[in-house]
Structure formats: C-alpha cells, structure tokens
Scaffold this motif. Sequence first.
Motif, PDB file in Angstrom:
ATOM      1  N   ILE A 158       0.981  -1.307   0.045  1.00 42.78           N
ATOM      2  CA  ILE A 158      -0.119   0.049  -0.003  1.00 42.78           C
ATOM      3  C   ILE A 158       0.905   1.135   0.070  1.00 42.78           C
ATOM      4  CG2 ILE A 158      -1.678   1.403   1.334  1.00 42.78           C
ATOM      5  CD1 ILE A 158      -2.881  -1.312   2.107  1.00 42.78           C
ATOM      6  N   VAL A 159       1.845   1.203   0.900  1.00 47.68           N
ATOM      7  CA  VAL A 159       2.666   2.399   0.844  1.00 47.68           C
ATOM      8  C   VAL A 159       3.527   2.535  -0.534  1.00 47.68           C
ATOM      9  CG1 VAL A 159       4.971   3.265   1.981  1.00 47.68           C
ATOM     10  CG2 VAL A 159       2.984   2.474   3.430  1.00 47.68           C
ATOM     11  N   TYR A 160       3.962   1.425  -1.242  1.00 47.84           N
ATOM     12  CA  TYR A 160       4.488   1.754  -2.362  1.00 47.84           C
ATOM     13  C   TYR A 160       3.681   2.281  -3.412  1.00 47.84           C
ATOM     14  CZ  TYR A 160       6.933   0.251  -6.674  1.00 47.84           C
ATOM     15  OH  TYR A 160       7.640   0.434  -8.050  1.00 47.84           O
ATOM     16  N   GLY A 161       2.643   1.709  -3.351  1.00 49.60           N
ATOM     17  CA  GLY A 161       1.429   2.089  -4.328  1.00 49.60           C
ATOM     18  C   GLY A 161       0.974   3.558  -4.198  1.00 49.60           C
ATOM     19  N   LEU A 162       0.987   3.892  -2.942  1.00 54.42           N
ATOM     20  CA  LEU A 162       0.544   5.378  -2.792  1.00 54.42           C
ATOM     21  C   LEU A 162       1.913   6.293  -3.213  1.00 54.42           C
ATOM     22  CD1 LEU A 162      -1.135   5.408   0.701  1.00 54.42           C
ATOM     23  CD2 LEU A 162      -2.307   5.522  -1.566  1.00 54.42           C
ATOM     24  N   ILE A 163       3.067   6.062  -2.807  1.00 57.62           N
ATOM     25  CA  ILE A 163       3.952   6.921  -3.264  1.00 57.62           C
ATOM     26  C   ILE A 163       4.436   6.864  -4.759  1.00 57.62           C
ATOM     27  CG2 ILE A 163       6.645   7.094  -2.740  1.00 57.62           C
ATOM     28  CD1 ILE A 163       6.431   5.945  -0.122  1.00 57.62           C
ATOM     29  N   GLN A 164       4.325   5.717  -5.327  1.00 49.46           N
ATOM     30  CA  GLN A 164       4.556   5.700  -6.837  1.00 49.46           C
ATOM     31  C   GLN A 164       3.395   6.449  -7.385  1.00 49.46           C
ATOM     32  OE1 GLN A 164       7.969   4.959  -6.322  1.00 49.46           O
ATOM     33  NE2 GLN A 164       7.431   4.272  -8.498  1.00 49.46           N
ATOM     34  N   SER A 165       2.449   6.403  -6.785  1.00 46.75           N
ATOM     35  CA  SER A 165       1.136   7.093  -7.577  1.00 46.75           C
ATOM     36  C   SER A 165       1.200   8.608  -7.742  1.00 46.75           C
ATOM     37  CB  SER A 165      -0.073   6.960  -6.849  1.00 46.75           C
ATOM     38  OG  SER A 165      -0.289   7.355  -5.788  1.00 46.75           O
ATOM     39  N   GLY A 166       2.235   8.909  -7.035  1.00 48.16           N
ATOM     40  CA  GLY A 166       2.505  10.468  -7.051  1.00 48.16           C
ATOM     41  C   GLY A 166       3.241  10.946  -8.232  1.00 48.16           C
ATOM     42  N   ALA A 167       4.098   9.815  -8.653  1.00 45.51           N
ATOM     43  CA  ALA A 167       5.146  10.098  -9.855  1.00 45.51           C
ATOM     44  C   ALA A 167       4.506   9.873 -11.046  1.00 45.51           C
ATOM     45  CB  ALA A 167       6.383   9.583  -9.631  1.00 45.51           C
ATOM     46  N   GLY A 223       1.204   8.347 -11.304  1.00 41.93           N
ATOM     47  CA  GLY A 223      -0.199   8.400 -11.563  1.00 41.93           C
ATOM     48  C   GLY A 223      -0.824   7.328 -11.296  1.00 41.93           C
ATOM     49  N   LEU A 224      -2.229   7.318 -10.528  1.00 42.30           N
ATOM     50  CA  LEU A 224      -2.739   6.320  -9.609  1.00 42.30           C
ATOM     51  C   LEU A 224      -3.242   5.349 -10.728  1.00 42.30           C
ATOM     52  CD1 LEU A 224      -3.905   5.852  -7.056  1.00 42.30           C
ATOM     53  CD2 LEU A 224      -5.835   6.970  -7.500  1.00 42.30           C
ATOM     54  N   GLY A 225      -3.459   5.496 -12.004  1.00 46.25           N
ATOM     55  CA  GLY A 225      -3.854   4.571 -12.983  1.00 46.25           C
ATOM     56  C   GLY A 225      -2.953   3.561 -13.472  1.00 46.25           C
ATOM     57  N   GLN A 226      -1.720   3.747 -13.353  1.00 44.35           N
ATOM     58  CA  GLN A 226      -0.735   2.950 -13.822  1.00 44.35           C
ATOM     59  C   GLN A 226      -0.949   1.611 -13.193  1.00 44.35           C
ATOM     60  OE1 GLN A 226       1.596   3.570 -16.211  1.00 44.35           O
ATOM     61  NE2 GLN A 226       0.407   5.484 -16.472  1.00 44.35           N
ATOM     62  N   PRO A 227      -0.531   0.423 -14.185  1.00 39.63           N
ATOM     63  CA  PRO A 227      -0.769  -1.110 -13.562  1.00 39.63           C
ATOM     64  C   PRO A 227       0.412  -1.217 -12.742  1.00 39.63           C
ATOM     65  CG  PRO A 227      -0.498  -0.881 -16.093  1.00 39.63           C
ATOM     66  CD  PRO A 227      -0.340   0.536 -15.488  1.00 39.63           C
ATOM     67  N   GLU A 228       1.408  -0.866 -12.415  1.00 37.56           N
ATOM     68  CA  GLU A 228       2.286  -0.943 -11.438  1.00 37.56           C
ATOM     69  C   GLU A 228       1.566  -0.334 -10.170  1.00 37.56           C
ATOM     70  OE1 GLU A 228       6.922   0.609  -9.789  1.00 37.56           O
ATOM     71  OE2 GLU A 228       5.656   1.422 -11.467  1.00 37.56           O
ATOM     72  N   VAL A 229       1.045   0.731 -10.175  1.00 34.60           N
ATOM     73  CA  VAL A 229       0.460   1.292  -8.794  1.00 34.60           C
ATOM     74  C   VAL A 229      -0.638   0.525  -8.155  1.00 34.60           C
ATOM     75  CG1 VAL A 229      -0.671   3.237  -7.978  1.00 34.60           C
ATOM     76  CG2 VAL A 229       1.419   3.621  -9.211  1.00 34.60           C
ATOM     77  N   LEU A 230      -1.555   0.089  -9.334  1.00 31.37           N
ATOM     78  CA  LEU A 230      -2.681  -0.644  -8.865  1.00 31.37           C
ATOM     79  C   LEU A 230      -2.617  -1.972  -8.631  1.00 31.37           C
ATOM     80  CD1 LEU A 230      -4.894   0.554 -12.003  1.00 31.37           C
ATOM     81  CD2 LEU A 230      -5.144   1.199  -9.663  1.00 31.37           C
ATOM     82  N   SER A 231      -1.481  -2.524  -9.025  1.00 26.08           N
ATOM     83  CA  SER A 231      -0.811  -4.110  -8.561  1.00 26.08           C
ATOM     84  C   SER A 231      -0.410  -3.954  -7.246  1.00 26.08           C
ATOM     85  CB  SER A 231       0.032  -4.574  -9.380  1.00 26.08           C
ATOM     86  OG  SER A 231      -0.619  -4.609 -10.880  1.00 26.08           O
ATOM     87  N   ALA A 232       0.352  -2.943  -6.844  1.00 23.61           N
ATOM     88  CA  ALA A 232       0.989  -2.937  -5.610  1.00 23.61           C
ATOM     89  C   ALA A 232      -0.211  -2.680  -4.536  1.00 23.61           C
ATOM     90  CB  ALA A 232       2.011  -1.617  -5.581  1.00 23.61           C
ATOM     91  N   LEU A 233      -1.310  -1.542  -4.933  1.00 23.60           N
ATOM     92  CA  LEU A 233      -2.218  -1.241  -3.904  1.00 23.60           C
ATOM     93  C   LEU A 233      -3.041  -2.559  -3.660  1.00 23.60           C
ATOM     94  CD1 LEU A 233      -3.144   1.995  -5.062  1.00 23.60           C
ATOM     95  CD2 LEU A 233      -2.071   1.481  -2.987  1.00 23.60           C
ATOM     96  N   ALA A 234      -3.267  -3.416  -4.838  1.00 22.74           N
ATOM     97  CA  ALA A 234      -4.269  -4.687  -4.794  1.00 22.74           C
ATOM     98  C   ALA A 234      -3.702  -5.725  -3.813  1.00 22.74           C
ATOM     99  CB  ALA A 234      -4.533  -5.230  -6.312  1.00 22.74           C
TER     100      ALA A 234
END
Length: 543
Positions: free
Chosen positions: A230-239, A241-252
């Motif tokens: 969750i922390v990785y997804g939130l931090i990476q989404s700032g750079a 974007g929230l819709g990126q597969p990498e971010v969504l996968s980390a959050l999921a």
Amino acid sequence: MIPSVKSPCDEGMIRVTPCRQPVARGAWVLVATILGSSMVFIDGSVVNVALPEFQREFHASASEVQWVVEAYALFLAALLLVGGSLGDRLGRRRVFLFGTTLFAFSSILCGLSPATIWLIVARALQGVGGALLVPGSLALISAAFQADQRGRAIGTWSGFTSVTSVLGPLLGGWLVQVASWRWVFFLNVPLAVTVLLVSFRGVPESRDEETSGRLDWPGALLVTLGLAGIVYGLIQSGAAGLGQPEVLSALALGTLALVLFFLVEASSAHPMVPLRLFRSRSFLGANLLTFLLYGALSAGTYFIPFNLIQVQGYTPAMVGASLTPFALTMFLFSRWTGGLVRRFGSKLPLIVGPSITALGFALYALPGIGGSYWLTFFPAVIVMSLGMTVTVAPLTTTVMNAVEQQAAGTASGINNAVSRTAGLMAIAFMGLVMVNTFSNSLAQHLAALPLSADLRQTIQARSGSLAGLTLPPDTSSSTRALLQRAIDQSFVSGFRIVVLICAVLALASSVAAAVLIEGKRQARVSEGDEEAAPAVHREQKSS
C-alpha cells in the motif's frame, strides 16, 4: 515525528509486564535503557530536519525522500510486536543488544551512503534494529524492578528520555548546518557503544519462562507485505499516476495481504494481534483515535522542516530550535494533565485534546511566505503541543483499562504499533496529496509567466521534487526569481491542504473518542503499585 511525542503506551508496557527476576543494580539497567531509547527518540526527530539537505545533495525526488522515512517506519511498525515476543523467548538482553548493534551498524551505513538507494536500504535495516531495540528496552525495565519500585524507575526513564527529545533536534539541526546531514546518523554510534558496554557490565539476562506457542511469523510476513504494497502504491502514484498498472497492482496486493493477515490472526492459536481485544468499545476507540491523531501528527510534521528550510529560509539549527517549544510544553505540563485524568476520567480529555490539536494544525495553514516566526509558526506549535499534552496521558490509561489485566501488556503493544503504522500510512497518503496539489498549482503559476515552452516543460517535469526543485543553470536571474516565487507559493498551497486534512483527522479522532470510549472510570492500579501510580499520569507523555 515531532520531538517529545513518543509512541503511545511505552510506559504502560513497562508497568504491566511482571517482574520475575528483580536485580539489585537497577541503575545499570536504567542507564542502558535510557540511552538505547534515547537513540531511537533522537533519530526519529532529527532525521526530518536533515531531509531537505539530503534532498539537495542527492537531487532526490519527493518520493525518494519519502522512502528514507518510510523504509524505516515500515519495518519498525510491522516487526515491533515480533521484537517483543523474541525478547521474551530468546532473552531480553540478548535481543536488546542485537537490536542496538544492528541499529548502530545501519546508522553507519546511512551516514556513509553514496546514493539514495543505499540510504533507503540502510534505513530499512535501521527499522529492523529499532523493532528489536524499542520493546527490549521497555521489557528490561519491567524485568529489573518490582511493582513498588517501578514508578520511580519509569519517572527516571521518562524524564531523561524527554530531555534527549528536547536536545536531539537542537543538536541534530546544528550538526546538519555546521557539518553534514550524515552526522545525524553518526550521532547514534557513541550512544550505542555506551549501551553495549553498560549492558555487558551490569544488565542481567531475563526471559518469560511461561511464554508458550510459536511466534506469529505468518502474521508478521503478511502485515509487512501488506503495508509495503500500500505504501509503495501510494508513493509511486504521486510520480507515475494512480491508474498505472504498477501502482494498481501494488495497492491490490497490499490490500490482499492485509485481508489475509486479519484472517490469519483470527484463526491463529497464538496471534500477534488478538482480534478479540477489539470487542471492547473503549479499546477500539482508543486505537482508532491513535491511528487518526498520530497519523495526522506524523504527516503534518514530516512536511514542516521542508517548509521552514526550503521555503521560509530557516537554517537547520533554527528549525531544530523552532520545535523545542513543543517538547518543553509537553514536558512541563504533563503532570497537570495527569490531574485531569484523575479528576475527569479519560473520555473528556480525549475529546478536548485532539480538538485543540486540530486547531493547531489549522493555524499552520495561515502563514504564507516570510514573516516573524513568533507571529506565524510559534502559535501553531504552542496550540498543537497543548492539545497533545491534554491527550497523551488519558490515552494510555484508556488502553490499559479497556481490557482485562492479563492482556494489558499486549494491548499496550498493539496501540504502540498502531501509532507507528498510522505515521507510515499517513506520510505516504499525504505525500500523494502534496505532489498533486503542488504540481497543479505550479502549472497555473507557470502558465501566467512569460516563459519559453521548453523551460516551462522542463520545470513541470521536475515538479516531483516539490520545493527542492532545481532550476536549469542557464536561467536568467530575473526569471529565476519569478520561478522560485512560483515554486514557493505552490509548496505553501500544498502544505496548507496537508495540514487542513490533518486538522480534519484530529477532529475525527475526537469524534471517535466521544462515540466509542466509555465515560469516567477509575484507573486500574495493580497491587503494590500505589507508589508508582502518580508516575503514570506524570510521565505518560510518551503515549
């Protein structure tokens, strides 16, 4: 975290652990645990002061700077309860010394780091060391002193560690200014060496012979993976974007791991977090209050040094000094708040205190750029410190009284871990808010300036560095001044949104107390602990 706000229930954990092997030379135990705890408290407060200088030297992005804090907080929060259990089984002194050694070794690695990634890895190791060191220091005091001696021991421990909480930011800021940010990590080494020497000289080994069952390694692994995802997804989404597969996968994956963690804890015979404790409305309310309030406190104070140094033009030493009124207020008025608990119970202070803290956060949103510290940030520091002073003593009392006597130690440890988890999650989330607000505000400012398209695009591409954004070297002095003003104003816009959200979180914690926590109730004092009772209220600023 801002100086003097230690984690909740530190002293509660000391108080409820039984003493099976009292020692005659308890002074050695106090010296070792005071220095060991102080090492962690100092590190927690001075690193934030050093972050702007680290960002400048390594040209780090906002997300990279966040990871310097989050890598440490992740492993400290996830492994804190496991660290305490290891000490009970393998020996408290042994685990305490191993944690101290690892903390010192990783501090040296931090100070010698040649690049950002090295510092982040070293900070993760430091978090593991802290997870072994923190509960070990508290357990050693419990094992060394009988109940009738514990009050004085707690008062001595809390008083000296509070002094280091006051002096730490001052010394750290001065070191950053006259030497380097690296010295805030090297500062841990002489303390650790002293702890090791004292421990080998006069601290006896102890363990809990009645402890049974296996360590909850599946729970520890799942909560670490869940929080990391969750922390990785939130931090990476700032750079990215929230819709990126990498971010969504980390959050999921992080969410799935946390769900599995709760399922494992519910079915485990020896869970790291006994979920049955949350059947108590007061315990649930106290932990919800802790999560919201300490999350707000950690996130808000994470950004304060960046504002003061990069935007307002303060030196690191001035930043360290600017936060000492917070520590002094909590230190001087902690005994008075203990009287509030005895007179009114815990519920009313837990409603009023967070509300005052929310006002302090709101006051942080008022200053713009420039102005006297005494008329801009000082009122916010004082109001917020008064709110936390009213809150911290009744928080520990509520946690310890919300469950049965034999579960009070576990409950205190859970609340301690909740506070650290709150800071971990809140900094990641508020970083996302700050990056998005800063980028949008900067884009609006740039659109109003007479800039070339290439320069505008270059500045916008570097917006992930926030107020640490570096301008192209060939920028003219007049354009540079306009751009710097736009950067500063954009950061202030983001900072205002962050502290206002923190104010809302603090108010929400007050509502949680009003709805869930029971009314006035006599604080539990164990047999033979009457002499120690005043110290609970006098010294529980650590919650």
